[in-house]
Design a protein around this motif. Sequence first.
Motif, mmCIF file in Angstrom:
data_model
loop_
_atom_site.group_PDB
_atom_site.id
_atom_site.type_symbol
_atom_site.label_atom_id
_atom_site.label_comp_id
_atom_site.label_asym_id
_atom_site.label_seq_id
_atom_site.Cartn_x
_atom_site.Cartn_y
_atom_site.Cartn_z
ATOM 1 N N PHE A 128 0.799 -1.163 -0.006
ATOM 2 C CA PHE A 128 0.010 0.011 0.001
ATOM 3 C C PHE A 128 0.961 1.235 -0.163
ATOM 4 O O PHE A 128 1.856 1.265 0.715
ATOM 5 C CB PHE A 128 -0.910 -0.070 1.231
ATOM 6 C CG PHE A 128 -1.821 1.095 1.371
ATOM 7 C CD1 PHE A 128 -3.050 1.440 0.782
ATOM 8 C CD2 PHE A 128 -1.468 2.293 1.957
ATOM 9 C CE1 PHE A 128 -3.725 2.452 0.682
ATOM 10 C CE2 PHE A 128 -2.282 3.578 2.250
ATOM 11 C CZ PHE A 128 -3.318 3.486 1.408
ATOM 12 N N LYS A 129 0.775 2.313 -0.962
ATOM 13 C CA LYS A 129 0.976 3.587 -0.907
ATOM 14 C C LYS A 129 -0.022 4.473 -1.165
ATOM 15 O O LYS A 129 -0.856 4.515 -1.866
ATOM 16 C CB LYS A 129 2.163 3.711 -2.052
ATOM 17 C CG LYS A 129 3.288 2.740 -1.743
ATOM 18 C CD LYS A 129 4.269 2.963 -2.998
ATOM 19 C CE LYS A 129 5.393 2.041 -2.945
ATOM 20 N NZ LYS A 129 6.399 2.173 -3.862
ATOM 21 N N GLN A 130 0.236 5.619 -0.443
ATOM 22 C CA GLN A 130 -0.577 6.753 -0.641
ATOM 23 C C GLN A 130 -0.499 7.429 -2.216
ATOM 24 O O GLN A 130 0.530 7.519 -2.818
ATOM 25 C CB GLN A 130 -0.168 7.904 0.176
ATOM 26 C CG GLN A 130 -1.150 9.180 0.172
ATOM 27 C CD GLN A 130 -0.919 10.341 1.211
ATOM 28 O OE1 GLN A 130 0.100 10.236 1.956
ATOM 29 N NE2 GLN A 130 -1.208 11.435 1.103
ATOM 30 N N GLU A 131 -1.677 7.655 -3.020
ATOM 31 C CA GLU A 131 -1.576 8.172 -4.075
ATOM 32 C C GLU A 131 -1.104 9.300 -4.405
ATOM 33 O O GLU A 131 -0.988 10.240 -3.393
ATOM 34 C CB GLU A 131 -2.795 7.977 -4.559
ATOM 35 C CG GLU A 131 -3.348 6.743 -5.077
ATOM 36 C CD GLU A 131 -2.809 5.794 -5.872
ATOM 37 O OE1 GLU A 131 -2.210 6.188 -6.844
ATOM 38 O OE2 GLU A 131 -2.636 4.527 -5.563
ATOM 39 N N MET A 132 -0.542 10.101 -5.374
ATOM 40 C CA MET A 132 -0.020 11.093 -5.552
ATOM 41 C C MET A 132 -0.621 12.491 -5.154
ATOM 42 O O MET A 132 -0.238 13.415 -4.382
ATOM 43 C CB MET A 132 0.675 11.435 -6.969
ATOM 44 C CG MET A 132 1.313 12.574 -7.430
ATOM 45 S SD MET A 132 3.177 12.507 -6.732
ATOM 46 C CE MET A 132 3.637 13.144 -8.436
ATOM 47 N N HIS A 133 -2.001 12.555 -5.578
ATOM 48 C CA HIS A 133 -2.881 13.563 -5.311
ATOM 49 C C HIS A 133 -3.887 13.104 -4.172
ATOM 50 O O HIS A 133 -5.015 13.904 -4.160
ATOM 51 C CB HIS A 133 -3.360 14.086 -6.649
ATOM 52 C CG HIS A 133 -2.522 14.621 -7.373
ATOM 53 N ND1 HIS A 133 -1.914 15.710 -7.259
ATOM 54 C CD2 HIS A 133 -1.969 13.945 -8.871
ATOM 55 C CE1 HIS A 133 -0.947 15.994 -8.304
ATOM 56 N NE2 HIS A 133 -1.091 14.904 -9.351
ATOM 57 N N TRP A 139 -5.568 6.913 4.163
ATOM 58 C CA TRP A 139 -5.920 6.255 5.598
ATOM 59 C C TRP A 139 -7.297 5.576 5.493
ATOM 60 O O TRP A 139 -7.404 4.206 5.928
ATOM 61 C CB TRP A 139 -6.015 7.209 6.702
ATOM 62 C CG TRP A 139 -6.047 6.597 8.144
ATOM 63 C CD1 TRP A 139 -7.236 6.442 9.022
ATOM 64 C CD2 TRP A 139 -5.316 5.740 8.517
ATOM 65 N NE1 TRP A 139 -6.944 5.977 9.878
ATOM 66 C CE2 TRP A 139 -5.825 5.148 10.063
ATOM 67 C CE3 TRP A 139 -3.961 5.076 8.231
ATOM 68 C CZ2 TRP A 139 -5.284 4.637 10.791
ATOM 69 C CZ3 TRP A 139 -3.384 4.210 9.197
ATOM 70 C CH2 TRP A 139 -3.902 3.895 10.472
ATOM 71 N N GLU A 140 -8.481 5.964 4.986
ATOM 72 C CA GLU A 140 -9.642 5.316 4.669
ATOM 73 C C GLU A 140 -9.570 4.255 3.913
ATOM 74 O O GLU A 140 -10.273 3.251 3.997
ATOM 75 C CB GLU A 140 -10.537 6.450 4.078
ATOM 76 C CG GLU A 140 -11.116 7.409 5.339
ATOM 77 C CD GLU A 140 -11.945 6.822 6.426
ATOM 78 O OE1 GLU A 140 -12.821 6.297 6.373
ATOM 79 O OE2 GLU A 140 -11.495 7.012 7.692
ATOM 80 N N ARG A 141 -8.931 4.459 2.679
ATOM 81 C CA ARG A 141 -8.605 3.349 1.742
ATOM 82 C C ARG A 141 -8.010 2.197 2.341
ATOM 83 O O ARG A 141 -8.401 1.113 2.202
ATOM 84 C CB ARG A 141 -8.098 4.018 0.492
ATOM 85 C CG ARG A 141 -7.924 2.913 -0.685
ATOM 86 C CD ARG A 141 -7.516 3.829 -1.929
ATOM 87 N NE ARG A 141 -6.316 4.537 -1.933
ATOM 88 C CZ ARG A 141 -4.904 3.997 -2.038
ATOM 89 N NH1 ARG A 141 -4.882 2.837 -2.278
ATOM 90 N NH2 ARG A 141 -3.919 4.766 -1.850
ATOM 91 N N TYR A 142 -6.861 2.639 3.168
ATOM 92 C CA TYR A 142 -6.160 1.276 3.792
ATOM 93 C C TYR A 142 -7.086 0.761 4.833
ATOM 94 O O TYR A 142 -6.873 -0.440 4.889
ATOM 95 C CB TYR A 142 -4.784 1.878 4.348
ATOM 96 C CG TYR A 142 -4.119 1.232 5.192
ATOM 97 C CD1 TYR A 142 -3.249 0.231 4.292
ATOM 98 C CD2 TYR A 142 -3.857 1.086 6.771
ATOM 99 C CE1 TYR A 142 -2.403 -0.369 5.325
ATOM 100 C CE2 TYR A 142 -3.133 0.209 7.380
ATOM 101 C CZ TYR A 142 -2.515 -0.649 6.545
ATOM 102 O OH TYR A 142 -1.628 -1.797 7.269
ATOM 103 N N ASN A 143 -7.613 1.446 5.742
ATOM 104 C CA ASN A 143 -8.682 0.857 6.552
ATOM 105 C C ASN A 143 -9.586 0.008 5.888
ATOM 106 O O ASN A 143 -10.061 -1.334 6.435
ATOM 107 C CB ASN A 143 -9.245 1.683 7.478
ATOM 108 C CG ASN A 143 -8.008 2.440 8.539
ATOM 109 O OD1 ASN A 143 -7.310 1.502 8.964
ATOM 110 N ND2 ASN A 143 -8.405 3.561 9.019
#
Length: 170
Positions: free
Chosen positions: A140-145, A152-156
């Motif tokens: 998992f990685k945070q998208e650029m924008h 955090w919501e997407r990861y959870n």
Amino acid sequence: MEDDVDINTLTIEQYLAWVQDDIRPGVVKPKIGNDVKFEINSNFMRELRHKLFKGTDDEDAHEHVRRVLEIADLFHFHGVTHDAVMLRVFTITLKGHALRWINRLPAGLVTTWDLLEKAFIRQYCPPFKSAKKLEIIHKFKQEMHETLYHAWERYNDMRFKCLQHDLNCQ
């Protein structure tokens, strides 16, 4: 029909109805007493058939089972066991490949809801799918924008699905 029936005296419809129970269903539906009224009303049927499971790669077998259980829990049938209800209603939530799969189960293989649920999950959520979900979470990685909040919501959401499926997400 009874086991000591002379098949030579049966009509073709009677014979087919008699043998269907022995050769067709891999899912054995428990008998319900004659004094018990068990009828799936139209609202119950509509909810169950609202989103059918086809067995495609983009469908979530765990989510489908959870949804069917939630709907079934809304309706109570006095004198009818959970197994009897679930073994009758689960098959009507399937179509396409999933329906063909359940209809091809060996006769008499499934006698409880627990067995059916495990067979269904094993069929439509094999270990390689679980491993793929875990791999996505680990990479998992945070998208650029993407804001930190949305990441955090997407990861959870991913972790919640993982935990729902009894996977070790650590």
